[in-house]
Design an enzyme around this catalytic site. Structure first.
Site, PDB file in Angstrom:
ATOM      1  N   ASP A  56       0.821  -1.143   0.047  1.00  0.00           N
ATOM      2  CA  ASP A  56      -0.041  -0.076  -0.058  1.00  0.00           C
ATOM      3  C   ASP A  56       0.852   1.206  -0.040  1.00  0.00           C
ATOM      4  O   ASP A  56       0.461   2.369  -0.705  1.00  0.00           O
ATOM      5  CB  ASP A  56      -1.117  -0.010   1.486  1.00  0.00           C
ATOM      6  N   CYS A 113       1.325  -7.374   5.260  1.00  0.00           N
ATOM      7  CA  CYS A 113       0.565  -6.541   4.765  1.00  0.00           C
ATOM      8  C   CYS A 113      -0.830  -6.518   4.785  1.00  0.00           C
ATOM      9  O   CYS A 113      -1.654  -7.443   5.139  1.00  0.00           O
ATOM     10  CB  CYS A 113       1.254  -6.210   3.180  1.00  0.00           C
ATOM     11  N   ASP A 114      -1.413  -5.188   4.349  1.00  0.00           N
ATOM     12  CA  ASP A 114      -2.764  -4.865   4.657  1.00  0.00           C
ATOM     13  C   ASP A 114      -3.794  -5.453   4.306  1.00  0.00           C
ATOM     14  O   ASP A 114      -4.843  -5.749   5.164  1.00  0.00           O
ATOM     15  CB  ASP A 114      -2.926  -3.218   3.940  1.00  0.00           C
ATOM     16  N   LYS A 115      -4.172  -5.838   2.911  1.00  0.00           N
ATOM     17  CA  LYS A 115      -5.132  -6.531   2.626  1.00  0.00           C
ATOM     18  C   LYS A 115      -4.897  -8.083   2.362  1.00  0.00           C
ATOM     19  O   LYS A 115      -5.852  -8.645   2.238  1.00  0.00           O
ATOM     20  CB  LYS A 115      -5.592  -5.946   1.124  1.00  0.00           C
ATOM     21  N   CYS A 158       5.626  -2.226   7.950  1.00  0.00           N
ATOM     22  CA  CYS A 158       6.279  -0.951   8.388  1.00  0.00           C
ATOM     23  C   CYS A 158       5.925  -0.981  10.116  1.00  0.00           C
ATOM     24  O   CYS A 158       5.344  -1.417  10.563  1.00  0.00           O
ATOM     25  CB  CYS A 158       5.429   0.096   7.601  1.00  0.00           C
ATOM     26  N   GLU A 193      -6.949   4.765   0.247  1.00  0.00           N
ATOM     27  CA  GLU A 193      -6.219   5.182   1.628  1.00  0.00           C
ATOM     28  C   GLU A 193      -5.986   6.578   1.216  1.00  0.00           C
ATOM     29  O   GLU A 193      -5.285   7.213   0.150  1.00  0.00           O
ATOM     30  CB  GLU A 193      -5.004   4.332   2.223  1.00  0.00           C
ATOM     31  N   SER A 197      -4.851   5.173   5.683  1.00  0.00           N
ATOM     32  CA  SER A 197      -3.968   4.235   6.161  1.00  0.00           C
ATOM     33  C   SER A 197      -4.050   3.927   7.630  1.00  0.00           C
ATOM     34  O   SER A 197      -4.151   4.813   8.250  1.00  0.00           O
ATOM     35  CB  SER A 197      -2.522   4.720   5.565  1.00  0.00           C
TER      36      SER A 197
END
Length: 550
Positions: A77, A118-120, A191, A439, A465
């Site tokens: 992202d 990670c995000d998704k 991150c 985001e 985010s």
């Protein structure tokens, strides 16, 4: 086992094809375990997963299973942020869930290990596991280490995204900005703060779907490899005992995960992902549950963004078991992939730092990190990370500055057109209207970096985010593309935000609002991407987790 269908006499051709991969007949008789991996060179959170795949394989083989690696796509992202690429991020969640359903059922796998970051990707993996409901365990690849510049510890959001705003404001030089670019991300991993990727890793553990300390163990550590191997061993046991995701993903598990999320001050994106996972698990879920539990769950961690600690600090302070130990009296009994009750894991935990994981009688905030707001601007709800908002901005009335895309808003911010007292309104960025619900980290980070976080708010039918902090309200539902009230806000309107009272109001008369809505025709964007056109047709409201209605 499910794979017994492949051992029937008539399935000799299938077994011949399996042997073409190098398997022996005895390998086909063992539990067939899929290692669903999102390894890719494209994404820093995934770049070192290749070695974790090897350790998971070792664990599966040692426990008597036959491992097969299956790969699914991944998106970073942070790299996709701020341009058209971000429209493809949230749809990836559904793509991954579909891919898992497709491969696991086509090959009749007995169990799966989900190697993710990670995000998704992590929520997509959990959705797929809940949907196929075969024994499953998750290995989250872990956070990256803190960057360093002298004694200063760096993270991606504070020292790159927000640093751009500081540069535009004249606070740092171009040389200093480029120095941060090279130092902020020193290793593989997701991150460093409690952004969406790490929040979801922590909640996966709180749900009971990964082994203890998996959610916080940094990516470069040997400890992560040991967790990966142990997870490979554990999946064979789960297959033999026929323990499935829906045995673990119960209403109690989701309430536990929400409480941990609130205690951590986690990403607002969990308000999209937990309902979507619950939907696949057949568990009723309404986003108001976040708010109900937030009022009785204190925020006991101060994590970046908006706080002072990084993921490695949380890990060494006691990890998610330590957080759950603090919440023990509120935690509900529930099984886990470890084979023990979640409360047993919490009870056995050690806490090494009382400031990183504070006692509940000395919290950073008496309420949890997320609040759900309602009002004439958000009849179905909107989301704010209240734990990362200053007290000054929790009650705020401002003047609307309306933009129909993220790019328009970003241009106004960077050109100095946003002033104290403004409320930036970004619409047509929801699940359907975007499409893809981008985001807004670039915009929010620029606002914070330019020193406007105490005088400017931002509201959107898009999302933020996990790296966002400050007075930013997202997921406004219904979205503009579906005729929601955010679509009729005009430049110069007054908007009132009241986080303690959970209100988000457009300060015009009800008669005026209804007249605007009657004459409102949402803008229709031309969607060039076939993938996004299909997504826009199927996706539902953010208030329902942006699931696909099929």
């Amino acid at each position: 086992m499910r794979s017994d269908v492949l051992r029937e006499f008539e399935k000799l051709p299938a077994r011949a094809l399996m042997m073409a991969t190098g398997l022996q007949r005895k390998d086909i008789d063992k539990p067939l375990i899929g290692i669903i991996s999102s390894w890719t060179d494209l994404v820093p959170g995934h770049a070192d997963m290749f070695s974790l795949e090897r350790f998971i394989e070792r664990g599966v083989a040692a426990a008597g299973g036959t491992p097969f690696i299956v790969r699914v796509p991944a998106i970073c992202d942070g790299i996709a942020m701020g341009h058209e690429g971000m429209r493809f991020s949230l749809p990836l969640r559904e793509l991954i869930a579909d891919a898992i359903e497709d491969v696991v059922n086509a090959h009749q796998l007995d169990g799966i290990v989900l190697l993710t970051a990670c995000d998704k990707i992590t929520p997509g993996m959990l959705m797929g596991a809940a949907r196929v409901n075969v024994p499953a365990i998750v290995v989250t690849a872990g956070p990256m280490l803190a960057g360093r510049r002298g004694k200063e510890r760096l993270d991606l959001v504070t020292h790159t995204f927000e640093a751009i705003g500081r540069y535009k404001a004249g606070e740092i030089t171009l040389e200093e900005l480029l120095e941060l670019e090279g130092a902020a991300c020193p290793s593989s991993g997701s991150c460093q703060g409690m952004f969406t990727a790490n929040t979801m890793a922590c909640l996966t553990e709180a749900l009971g779907m990964s082994l203890p300390y998996c959610g916080t163990s940094p990516a470069p550590l040997a400890e992560k490899k040991r967790i990966a191997e142990a997870s490979g061993e554990k999946i064979v046991e789960l297959v033999k005992k026929n323990i499935r995701p829906r045995d673990i993903l119960t209403p109690q598990a989701f309430r536990n995960a929400i409480r941990v999320d609130l205690a951590l001050g986690g990403s607002t994106n969990t308000v999209l992902h937990l309902p979507a996972i619950a939907h696949e698990a057949g568990v009723p879920f309404e986003i108001k549950l976040f708010d109900q539990l937030s009022r009785e769950t204190p925020k006991i961690c101060s994590m970046r963004p908006g706080g002072k600690y990084l993921m490695e600090d949380l890990h060494y302070a006691g990890g998610i078991p330590g957080v759950m130990k603090r919440l023990y009296d509120k935690l509900e009994s529930n099984p886990t992939v470890l084979g023990t009750d979640i409360k047993e894991i919490a009870a056995a935990a050690k806490i090494w730092d009382d400031d990183v994981i504070r006692p509940t009688d000395n919290p950073y905030s008496p309420e949890g990190g997320i609040a759900i707001l309602y009002g004439n601007l958000a009849p179905e709800g909107a989301v704010i990370k209240q734990g990362a908002v200053s007290e000054k901005m929790k009650v705020f009335t401002g003047t609307a500055r309306v933009f129909d895309s993220e790019e328009e808003a970003m241009k106004a911010v960077m050109n100095g057109q946003i002033k104290a007292g403004d409320i930036i309104v970004i619409r047509y960025e929801g699940p359907k209207g975007g499409p893809g619900m981008r985001e807004m980290l670039a915009v929010t980070a620029a606002v914070m970096g330019m020193g406007l976080g105490e005088s400017v708010a931002l509201i959107t039918d898009g999302r933020f985010s996990g790296g966002t902090h400050g007075p930013c309200i997202g997921h406004i539902s219904p979205e503009a593309a579906e005729g929601g009230p955010i679509g009729v806000v005009q430049d110069g309107d007054k908007i009132h935000i009241n986080v303690p009272e959970r209100r988000l109001e457009l300060l015009i008369s009800e008669e005026e609002l209804q007249n605007r809505l009657k004459s409102f025709k949402p803008k229709q964007k031309e969607i060039k991407s076939k993938f996004l056109r299909k997504y826009a047709k199927l996706v539902t409201s953010a208030s329902k987790g942006a699931i696909q209605d099929v």
